[in-house]
Structures are given as structure tokens and as C-alpha cells.
Design a protein around this motif. Sequence first.
Motif, PDB file in Angstrom:
ATOM      1  N   ILE A   4       0.828  -1.202   0.000  1.00  0.00           N
ATOM      2  CA  ILE A   4       0.000   0.000   0.000  1.00  0.00           C
ATOM      3  C   ILE A   4       0.870   1.264   0.000  1.00  0.00           C
ATOM      4  CG2 ILE A   4      -1.623   1.369   1.388  1.00  0.00           C
ATOM      5  CD1 ILE A   4      -3.015  -1.195   2.144  1.00  0.00           C
ATOM      6  N   ARG A   5       1.957   1.220   0.771  1.00  0.00           N
ATOM      7  CA  ARG A   5       2.861   2.379   0.839  1.00  0.00           C
ATOM      8  C   ARG A   5       3.419   2.714  -0.549  1.00  0.00           C
ATOM      9  NH1 ARG A   5       4.836   6.273   0.390  1.00  0.00           N
ATOM     10  NH2 ARG A   5       6.600   7.275   1.430  1.00  0.00           N
ATOM     11  N   VAL A   6       3.846   1.709  -1.291  1.00  0.00           N
ATOM     12  CA  VAL A   6       4.393   1.937  -2.631  1.00  0.00           C
ATOM     13  C   VAL A   6       3.285   2.392  -3.579  1.00  0.00           C
ATOM     14  CG1 VAL A   6       5.579   0.891  -4.602  1.00  0.00           C
ATOM     15  CG2 VAL A   6       6.266   0.275  -2.275  1.00  0.00           C
ATOM     16  N   MET A   7       2.108   1.791  -3.452  1.00  0.00           N
ATOM     17  CA  MET A   7       0.978   2.185  -4.318  1.00  0.00           C
ATOM     18  C   MET A   7       0.589   3.643  -4.098  1.00  0.00           C
ATOM     19  SD  MET A   7      -1.322  -1.242  -3.939  1.00  0.00           S
ATOM     20  CE  MET A   7      -0.629  -2.841  -4.363  1.00  0.00           C
ATOM     21  N   ARG A   8       0.633   4.080  -2.853  1.00  0.00           N
ATOM     22  CA  ARG A   8       0.305   5.484  -2.556  1.00  0.00           C
ATOM     23  C   ARG A   8       1.299   6.423  -3.242  1.00  0.00           C
ATOM     24  NH1 ARG A   8       1.685   8.867   1.719  1.00  0.00           N
ATOM     25  NH2 ARG A   8       2.395   7.188   3.077  1.00  0.00           N
ATOM     26  N   ALA A   9       2.584   6.068  -3.173  1.00  0.00           N
ATOM     27  CA  ALA A   9       3.607   6.884  -3.849  1.00  0.00           C
ATOM     28  C   ALA A   9       3.366   6.890  -5.355  1.00  0.00           C
ATOM     29  CB  ALA A   9       4.997   6.342  -3.531  1.00  0.00           C
ATOM     30  N   CYS A  10       2.996   5.742  -5.905  1.00  0.00           N
ATOM     31  CA  CYS A  10       2.711   5.665  -7.340  1.00  0.00           C
ATOM     32  C   CYS A  10       1.545   6.576  -7.715  1.00  0.00           C
ATOM     33  CB  CYS A  10       2.404   4.218  -7.738  1.00  0.00           C
ATOM     34  SG  CYS A  10       3.845   3.135  -7.781  1.00  0.00           S
ATOM     35  N   ILE A  65       1.402   7.200 -11.495  1.00  0.00           N
ATOM     36  CA  ILE A  65       1.825   5.910 -12.038  1.00  0.00           C
ATOM     37  C   ILE A  65       0.782   4.866 -11.654  1.00  0.00           C
ATOM     38  CG2 ILE A  65       3.601   4.108 -11.945  1.00  0.00           C
ATOM     39  CD1 ILE A  65       5.581   6.312 -11.033  1.00  0.00           C
ATOM     40  N   LYS A  66       0.383   4.027 -12.592  1.00  0.00           N
ATOM     41  CA  LYS A  66      -0.560   2.954 -12.279  1.00  0.00           C
ATOM     42  C   LYS A  66       0.168   1.842 -11.521  1.00  0.00           C
ATOM     43  CE  LYS A  66      -3.962   3.689 -15.905  1.00  0.00           C
ATOM     44  NZ  LYS A  66      -4.671   3.098 -17.064  1.00  0.00           N
ATOM     45  N   SER A  67      -0.551   1.210 -10.567  1.00  0.00           N
ATOM     46  CA  SER A  67       0.061   0.160  -9.754  1.00  0.00           C
ATOM     47  C   SER A  67      -0.596  -1.193 -10.019  1.00  0.00           C
ATOM     48  CB  SER A  67      -0.056   0.506  -8.271  1.00  0.00           C
ATOM     49  OG  SER A  67      -1.417   0.628  -7.887  1.00  0.00           O
ATOM     50  N   VAL A  68       0.233  -2.231  -9.917  1.00  0.00           N
ATOM     51  CA  VAL A  68      -0.227  -3.603 -10.120  1.00  0.00           C
ATOM     52  C   VAL A  68       0.062  -4.406  -8.859  1.00  0.00           C
ATOM     53  CG1 VAL A  68       0.010  -5.702 -11.514  1.00  0.00           C
ATOM     54  CG2 VAL A  68       0.258  -3.452 -12.595  1.00  0.00           C
ATOM     55  N   ALA A  69      -0.968  -5.037  -8.310  1.00  0.00           N
ATOM     56  CA  ALA A  69      -0.796  -5.885  -7.130  1.00  0.00           C
ATOM     57  C   ALA A  69      -0.757  -7.349  -7.543  1.00  0.00           C
ATOM     58  CB  ALA A  69      -1.940  -5.660  -6.145  1.00  0.00           C
ATOM     59  N   VAL A  70       0.001  -8.141  -6.784  1.00  0.00           N
ATOM     60  CA  VAL A  70      -0.034  -9.598  -6.920  1.00  0.00           C
ATOM     61  C   VAL A  70      -0.436 -10.166  -5.565  1.00  0.00           C
ATOM     62  CG1 VAL A  70       1.623  -9.790  -8.816  1.00  0.00           C
ATOM     63  CG2 VAL A  70       2.468  -9.704  -6.467  1.00  0.00           C
ATOM     64  N   TYR A  71      -1.190 -11.254  -5.577  1.00  0.00           N
ATOM     65  CA  TYR A  71      -1.673 -11.792  -4.300  1.00  0.00           C
ATOM     66  C   TYR A  71      -1.775 -13.309  -4.349  1.00  0.00           C
ATOM     67  CZ  TYR A  71      -6.136 -12.089  -6.809  1.00  0.00           C
ATOM     68  OH  TYR A  71      -7.110 -12.391  -7.724  1.00  0.00           O
ATOM     69  N   SER A  72      -1.475 -13.939  -3.222  1.00  0.00           N
ATOM     70  CA  SER A  72      -1.679 -15.376  -3.091  1.00  0.00           C
ATOM     71  C   SER A  72      -3.135 -15.619  -2.711  1.00  0.00           C
ATOM     72  CB  SER A  72      -0.750 -15.941  -2.012  1.00  0.00           C
ATOM     73  OG  SER A  72      -1.237 -15.587  -0.728  1.00  0.00           O
ATOM     74  N   THR A  91      -4.926  -5.376  -2.305  1.00  0.00           N
ATOM     75  CA  THR A  91      -5.328  -5.849  -3.641  1.00  0.00           C
ATOM     76  C   THR A  91      -6.389  -4.935  -4.253  1.00  0.00           C
ATOM     77  OG1 THR A  91      -7.041  -7.325  -2.762  1.00  0.00           O
ATOM     78  CG2 THR A  91      -4.829  -8.242  -3.021  1.00  0.00           C
ATOM     79  N   ASN A  92      -7.220  -4.337  -3.396  1.00  0.00           N
ATOM     80  CA  ASN A  92      -8.254  -3.418  -3.882  1.00  0.00           C
ATOM     81  C   ASN A  92      -7.722  -2.006  -4.076  1.00  0.00           C
ATOM     82  OD1 ASN A  92     -10.431  -5.312  -3.875  1.00  0.00           O
ATOM     83  ND2 ASN A  92     -10.409  -5.214  -1.651  1.00  0.00           N
ATOM     84  N   TYR A  93      -6.630  -1.693  -3.405  1.00  0.00           N
ATOM     85  CA  TYR A  93      -6.047  -0.351  -3.492  1.00  0.00           C
ATOM     86  C   TYR A  93      -5.333  -0.154  -4.830  1.00  0.00           C
ATOM     87  CZ  TYR A  93      -3.861   3.895  -1.597  1.00  0.00           C
ATOM     88  OH  TYR A  93      -3.472   5.192  -1.361  1.00  0.00           O
ATOM     89  N   ALA A  94      -4.848  -1.252  -5.408  1.00  0.00           N
ATOM     90  CA  ALA A  94      -4.091  -1.167  -6.670  1.00  0.00           C
ATOM     91  C   ALA A  94      -5.019  -0.899  -7.850  1.00  0.00           C
ATOM     92  CB  ALA A  94      -3.328  -2.466  -6.895  1.00  0.00           C
TER      93      ALA A  94
END
Length: 323
Positions: free
Chosen positions: A15-21, A26-33, A42-45
Motif C-alpha cells: 500500500i505504501r508503494v501504491m500510494r507513492a505511485c 503511475i498505475k500500480s499492479v498488485a499480486v496476491y496469493s 489488492t483493492n487499493y491497486a
Amino acid sequence: MFEKVLIANRGEIAIRVMRACRELDIKSVAVYSDADKTSLYTNYADENYPLGNPSPAKSYLNIEKIIDIALESGADAIHPGYGFLAENPKFGEECEKNGIKLIGPSGKVIHEMGDKITSKALMKKAGVPVIEGTPEGVVEIEEAKEIARQIGYPVIVKASAGGGGIGMRAVYEEEELVRAIESTQSVAATNFGDSTVFIEKYLEKPRHIEFQLLADEHGNVIHVADRECSIQRRHQKLLEEAPSPIMTEELREEMGGSAVKAAEYIGYTSAGTVEFLYDNGNYYFLEMNTRIQVEHPITELVTNTDLIKEQIKIAAGEELSYA
């Protein structure tokens, strides 16, 4: 600047990196198990992709799968966060092979500074103070005993490939040395896949002080002040303070200068941290963390810098925003 960044991590740091993006457009991409399918990050991305199996080894540590998702999503950079792949030189190599920028230092630097014996040797060449100890891994027990006598007890046995205090053993007399070496070798082999250990002088009550660094690809290197994490339990940090309560302007200039010198010598780029032990007026290089750390927000709060944004800008080829 990048158009899309994949975050190869989970939870808070993702989330911290996504906020900076977001703040950098910049668009962000999450990966999740499977275990993190409904997690907040996962919803923040802007986009999210499944990694499947909840086992970290088969999801967040699966380099091939993460690279495939980066290519599929059109991400032009990957931020590894901390933990997982952040200090894996192979991950950086795979990113480079596939034309993806890793937001972090080079694989060569990660490899060199991830090995405690190699990093100490480099710092010695750079003119940064290091603790007296064995220049190479311990091979012969009798040689280890002789070196320990020369250094003077107490000494400490450490895993060369390790971190987080795992397997470290303080030794106060020669009778304990063999057991300590064998124990640390066993723990090192199990946890790090490398049984190499070394010996150095044990400082019984040092202060643990670290300097946050920023270094761009244009030769600009600065330290962003200091933190202290001397309050620990079983070598794990409990409390982080910034600035260090014992720091003076003169000491900060000297220790910070050594941290900058260390980064310049190895050609470091990105955000990183040089850790020192301070004892009786002297300080010694301990290790370098070639990634952003869990405690980075403390430095951000007291210095009004945005370390994650700087990481991203540095990786995109921009000069530092701070002097």
C-alpha cells in the motif's frame, strides 16, 4: 517516468508503494496469493493478479510467475518492497533480462553487500571502520581458536549469509567456541543454505545506529539523517528512534560521511541503509540493507522526505530531489 509499476509484495509496504505511485501518476499492479485475495492492498491497486498457492515459496517468491505477470500487465518496473525478493540478486537479473526495471540497486551490489564477509572486506577498502575479526570464513577449529585469542574474548560467531541475528552466538571463553561454531554453522545451513561462519570481536553493550541513504544514477549520494535501534530482544529491533538520542552534529557528520563513502565506493543507487555499532566513542560498520526498511517512515516523518518516491524517481533515471 514509469507508466505502470508492479509491487512484488503484500500488505503494508504494498500500500505504501501504491500510494507513492498514485501521487506520481503511475498505475500500480498488485499480486496476491490465495491467502491474500481479500486483503486491502489488492483493492487499493489499479490492477491485481493472482499468484495462486498461499505458500510464499510458490507465490511471493516465485520469480518466474511474478515476471510473467509483469510482462502480461505491461508493467515497466517492479518495486520489491522489503523481505521476499528485495535482496535476491537473481530477481534483479531476471528483471533485467526481461526489460523490466527493478526499483532498487544492481544485482551485483545486492550480492556483495548481502554477504557479511565480502561487505566487511569492501568497507575496509573504502576506509570505513570495521570490527576486528576473521577476514574469511572459519574452516579450521584450531585456526579459529588462535584468531579468537588474538582478538580477545568475548567474541561473536556469525553466519556470513545471514541476517536478523539468526544463529549468532557470543563466546566468552575458549571452551565454548567449538560448540558455538558448530551451532551457528548448522543454523546458517538450515536458514540460508550456506554454512559459512566468521568470528569478530563482541561488543557487549554497543549502540545500534543506522544511516538512511539516497543515491541516484548521476553520482549524487546523501544520507537522510540517522535512526537508533539499540533496544532489541534476541537481536530483533523493538524500538526505533530518530534521531539517535546520543547523536551530536559532529558525530552525525562523521558517521554519515562514512555511510555516504560506503555507498559511493560500491556504486550504490536507490534507497538503502548503512548500520553501525557505536561503542566508547568509536563506531564500526555492521551491515548494509540494500532495500527500503520497515522503519523508513520514521525518517520520513522527522526529515520531511519521501523515500519511496525518491526510490521510484531514481530508478526512472531522475536526479535526487533533495540536496
